[in-house]
Design a protein around this motif. Sequence first.
Motif, mmCIF file in Angstrom:
data_model
loop_
_atom_site.group_PDB
_atom_site.id
_atom_site.type_symbol
_atom_site.label_atom_id
_atom_site.label_comp_id
_atom_site.label_asym_id
_atom_site.label_seq_id
_atom_site.Cartn_x
_atom_site.Cartn_y
_atom_site.Cartn_z
ATOM 1 N N MET A 129 11.907 -14.367 37.651
ATOM 2 C CA MET A 129 13.135 -13.795 38.204
ATOM 3 C C MET A 129 14.351 -14.049 37.327
ATOM 4 O O MET A 129 15.362 -13.363 37.438
ATOM 5 N N VAL A 130 14.245 -15.041 36.474
ATOM 6 C CA VAL A 130 15.438 -15.452 35.749
ATOM 7 C C VAL A 130 15.931 -14.342 34.804
ATOM 8 O O VAL A 130 17.134 -14.187 34.588
ATOM 9 N N ILE A 131 14.993 -13.505 34.287
ATOM 10 C CA ILE A 131 15.416 -12.443 33.367
ATOM 11 C C ILE A 131 16.259 -11.375 34.089
ATOM 12 O O ILE A 131 17.396 -11.125 33.694
ATOM 13 N N PRO A 132 15.733 -10.740 35.159
ATOM 14 C CA PRO A 132 16.572 -9.743 35.832
ATOM 15 C C PRO A 132 17.833 -10.327 36.464
ATOM 16 O O PRO A 132 18.881 -9.674 36.455
ATOM 17 N N VAL A 133 17.732 -11.557 36.986
ATOM 18 C CA VAL A 133 18.921 -12.165 37.592
ATOM 19 C C VAL A 133 20.007 -12.342 36.525
ATOM 20 O O VAL A 133 21.189 -12.056 36.760
ATOM 21 N N VAL B 53 12.624 -5.335 41.538
ATOM 22 C CA VAL B 53 12.572 -3.933 41.133
ATOM 23 C C VAL B 53 13.092 -3.795 39.701
ATOM 24 O O VAL B 53 12.494 -3.132 38.850
ATOM 25 N N ARG B 54 14.194 -4.479 39.443
ATOM 26 C CA ARG B 54 14.785 -4.436 38.117
ATOM 27 C C ARG B 54 13.801 -4.961 37.067
ATOM 28 O O ARG B 54 13.681 -4.424 35.967
ATOM 29 N N LEU B 55 13.077 -6.009 37.441
ATOM 30 C CA LEU B 55 12.083 -6.593 36.536
ATOM 31 C C LEU B 55 11.016 -5.557 36.176
ATOM 32 O O LEU B 55 10.645 -5.409 35.008
ATOM 33 N N LEU B 56 10.548 -4.837 37.198
ATOM 34 C CA LEU B 56 9.527 -3.815 36.965
ATOM 35 C C LEU B 56 10.053 -2.728 36.032
ATOM 36 O O LEU B 56 9.374 -2.323 35.086
ATOM 37 N N VAL B 57 11.261 -2.252 36.308
ATOM 38 C CA VAL B 57 11.849 -1.203 35.470
ATOM 39 C C VAL B 57 12.029 -1.713 34.040
ATOM 40 O O VAL B 57 11.671 -1.040 33.067
ATOM 41 N N LEU B 58 12.550 -2.935 33.955
ATOM 42 C CA LEU B 58 12.823 -3.538 32.653
ATOM 43 C C LEU B 58 11.559 -3.631 31.801
ATOM 44 O O LEU B 58 11.595 -3.440 30.583
ATOM 45 N N SER B 59 10.436 -3.902 32.461
ATOM 46 C CA SER B 59 9.196 -4.099 31.709
ATOM 47 C C SER B 59 8.725 -2.801 31.055
ATOM 48 O O SER B 59 7.857 -2.821 30.192
ATOM 49 N N THR B 60 9.309 -1.663 31.457
ATOM 50 C CA THR B 60 8.924 -0.399 30.828
ATOM 51 C C THR B 60 10.007 0.070 29.863
ATOM 52 O O THR B 60 9.986 1.212 29.419
ATOM 53 N N GLN B 61 10.959 -0.817 29.553
ATOM 54 C CA GLN B 61 12.053 -0.415 28.679
ATOM 55 C C GLN B 61 12.070 -1.235 27.399
ATOM 56 O O GLN B 61 11.578 -2.365 27.373
ATOM 57 N N ASP B 62 12.646 -0.636 26.376
ATOM 58 C CA ASP B 62 12.884 -1.389 25.162
ATOM 59 C C ASP B 62 14.306 -1.930 25.253
ATOM 60 O O ASP B 62 15.241 -1.330 24.754
ATOM 61 N N PHE B 63 14.432 -3.063 25.925
ATOM 62 C CA PHE B 63 15.755 -3.607 26.199
ATOM 63 C C PHE B 63 16.026 -4.755 25.232
ATOM 64 O O PHE B 63 15.620 -5.891 25.456
ATOM 65 N N GLY B 64 16.668 -4.439 24.119
ATOM 66 C CA GLY B 64 16.913 -5.449 23.083
ATOM 67 C C GLY B 64 18.338 -5.938 23.088
ATOM 68 O O GLY B 64 19.086 -5.662 24.027
ATOM 69 N N TYR B 279 6.717 -18.615 27.715
ATOM 70 C CA TYR B 279 6.629 -17.474 26.803
ATOM 71 C C TYR B 279 7.573 -16.353 27.245
ATOM 72 O O TYR B 279 8.262 -15.751 26.412
ATOM 73 N N ALA B 280 7.616 -16.094 28.542
ATOM 74 C CA ALA B 280 8.540 -15.076 29.050
ATOM 75 C C ALA B 280 9.973 -15.469 28.712
ATOM 76 O O ALA B 280 10.770 -14.638 28.268
ATOM 77 N N TYR B 281 10.277 -16.731 28.896
ATOM 78 C CA TYR B 281 11.626 -17.209 28.621
ATOM 79 C C TYR B 281 11.978 -17.044 27.144
ATOM 80 O O TYR B 281 13.029 -16.514 26.794
ATOM 81 N N ILE B 282 11.068 -17.509 26.271
ATOM 82 C CA ILE B 282 11.348 -17.452 24.826
ATOM 83 C C ILE B 282 11.518 -16.005 24.376
ATOM 84 O O ILE B 282 12.450 -15.673 23.629
ATOM 85 N N THR B 283 10.600 -15.122 24.843
ATOM 86 C CA THR B 283 10.681 -13.720 24.447
ATOM 87 C C THR B 283 12.025 -13.126 24.853
ATOM 88 O O THR B 283 12.683 -12.440 24.065
ATOM 89 N N ALA B 284 12.429 -13.389 26.084
ATOM 90 C CA ALA B 284 13.659 -12.775 26.575
ATOM 91 C C ALA B 284 14.897 -13.415 25.951
ATOM 92 O O ALA B 284 15.760 -12.714 25.425
ATOM 93 N N PHE B 285 14.975 -14.730 26.004
ATOM 94 C CA PHE B 285 16.252 -15.357 25.695
ATOM 95 C C PHE B 285 16.374 -15.869 24.259
ATOM 96 O O PHE B 285 17.473 -15.966 23.738
ATOM 97 N N SER B 286 15.250 -16.226 23.608
ATOM 98 C CA SER B 286 15.380 -16.661 22.214
ATOM 99 C C SER B 286 15.282 -15.469 21.273
ATOM 100 O O SER B 286 15.946 -15.419 20.258
ATOM 101 N N ALA B 292 10.409 -6.883 26.725
ATOM 102 C CA ALA B 292 9.123 -7.515 26.455
ATOM 103 C C ALA B 292 8.958 -8.774 27.316
ATOM 104 O O ALA B 292 7.884 -9.026 27.866
ATOM 105 N N GLY B 293 10.040 -9.551 27.447
ATOM 106 C CA GLY B 293 9.996 -10.740 28.289
ATOM 107 C C GLY B 293 9.661 -10.369 29.727
ATOM 108 O O GLY B 293 8.853 -11.034 30.386
ATOM 109 N N ALA B 294 10.285 -9.280 30.210
ATOM 110 C CA ALA B 294 10.027 -8.832 31.576
ATOM 111 C C ALA B 294 8.560 -8.454 31.740
ATOM 112 O O ALA B 294 7.952 -8.728 32.783
#
Lengths: 284, 322
Positions: A129-133, B53-64, B279-286, B292-294
């Motif tokens: 959840m932390v990413i979308p939040v 919902v946002r997470l699901l949408v995000l996972s289909t996007q190239d959000f860089g 891994y999700a954290y590193i992909t998204a925030f680092s 991709a993190g989503a």
Amino acid sequence: MSAPAAPSRSPARRRRTANNTIAMAVSVVMVFPVYWMVATALKQRAHILSSVPQFFPWPMSLANFHRALDKTGFWTFVRNSLTVTLSSVVLSLVISLFAAIAIARFRFAGRKAVLTILVLVQMVPAAAMVIPVYLMLRSIGGLDFVPGLVLTYMTFVLPFTIWTLRGFVDSVPVELEEAALVDGCGRFQMYVRVLLPLLMPGIVATSIFAFVNAWDDYIFAYVIMKSQSNYTLPVWLVSFKTSESVDYGAMIAASTIFSLPVLVFFLLVQRRLVGGMTSGAVKG
Amino acid sequence: MAITEKQSPVRAPDRARTGPPGGRRPARSRLLPWAMVAPALAALLLVQGYPLVRLLVLSTQDFGPRSLFTGESDFVGLGNFTRLFADSDFLAVLARTVVFTLVCVTLLMVLGFLLSHLLMGVSAWARVVTSVCLVLVWAMPMVAATLVWQWMFQPQYGVANWLLTRVKVFGDLSAYDWFSHPVPALGLIIVLTVWKGLPFVALTLFAARGQISESLYEAARLDGAGTLQMFRHVTIPIMRPVLAILTILEVIWSVNSFTPIWVLTQGGPDGATTTLGVYAYITAFSRNQYGAGASVAVVTVVVLALFSIAYVRRLSRQGEVV
């Protein structure tokens, strides 16, 4: 505390003694890291960095605590943590008390759906959840903003508080409420005068558990609170560790200050908490 | 936490006390329970429903990184997922998470069960002492526990290396750096997770065990059952709902474990302690690849959901949960 009397030869007796011995060994191993935290915090600096560890802190010293408290911003971090945690606990308790009473005392259409949602919500991992939040708060300018974090914690705490409070409401006999209604109490008055006092122990136990969940959160505070003046204690404690030369004494003393209130509160309410959690799961 | 409910349909009618018996309920009291639940639902929708919902949408996007400022991102369909499953790094993380979770949950459940059994067979004073020790561990904040762990395993001055060297089984461990070796680092994180999680499992099972009537055991004993048979035919069947819930919770918590790993090793050395959550954290925030993190997070949720649903369904067929 009945100390085992003169050793008797009966096998049951001997087995009990063996069990006691194992239990004590397990206790020592389990509690050692907690002890080591407190002991390290009370040691003199010279005894912390020694190649042979000192198992009992003697002579004791509060110097580590002084250095931890003197770190810039310490009290700001305490205040931040308290503000965020207390507001999320109070808000979620009020909201969940209503929900818990409704679920425990009324059979209404959609009640099962509400229960199912509560189950499902708990399956969603915080790390997911932390990413979308983060993106959500970022787009509305809620990063580095206390209410944003409060709201986040509140929702993670809610499913749990609703669930446990519901268990506590269930354990209050309905007859008491009915008697109050017959005596001419209004519904609201009945809740305040009859149900609330009886729920008090449960509310205290639940709120302490909710407190710990928010107090101990690292990932959301780390991601959402960007400027150092907004750090909460866990974020600060971890950043402590990465500064070039770690002052282990002060770091462990700060961890002790961070843990002590929780340890004490938990010891006081533990029995109720376990009871509240298992009452729904095991009985009936 | 433990979310189960024994449905008892018999109880239902006399629970519907929102109006005069027999008569039609007035609209006001039909709405009352909903009004009471509404704030909770609104809050959950806002901070759990919408992000999901946002997470699901995000996972289909190239959000860089650029999307952060422009707010625009390309729709890539399942691109993130196909790329993930072609990535050997991700597959290693997935496999590691499964192993980590299996080891943690198995150890937690077995040790927790044994510990709760032990608590049944000790004197009152020993039970008090052991429970207090367990509660202290349970209550210790994870962040503090991890920092203390780090200090205990500090290469030169840590008490653990000193003790282990003393035991003389493992050779000279003074100056051994646990966190720079892949297997020991992961092992240490597993031990920390199990140590920290054990009290909750043991105390919950102990409380559940205490609600089983002793007469069942007496009857079993009269029938000539031994300790193992009593486990198999009395304790485990009765405690199955609690065991199931605890297992599900521990699986969820292990898969998503973040603080101990991040604080101790940041996923290192060389990615050797990275699990799905990290891994999700590193992909998204680092790496600033939020899309991709989503998608990593979505895979995690799906794996957990499949597991939980399968488990809960099997139980509900047996009529035990929800």
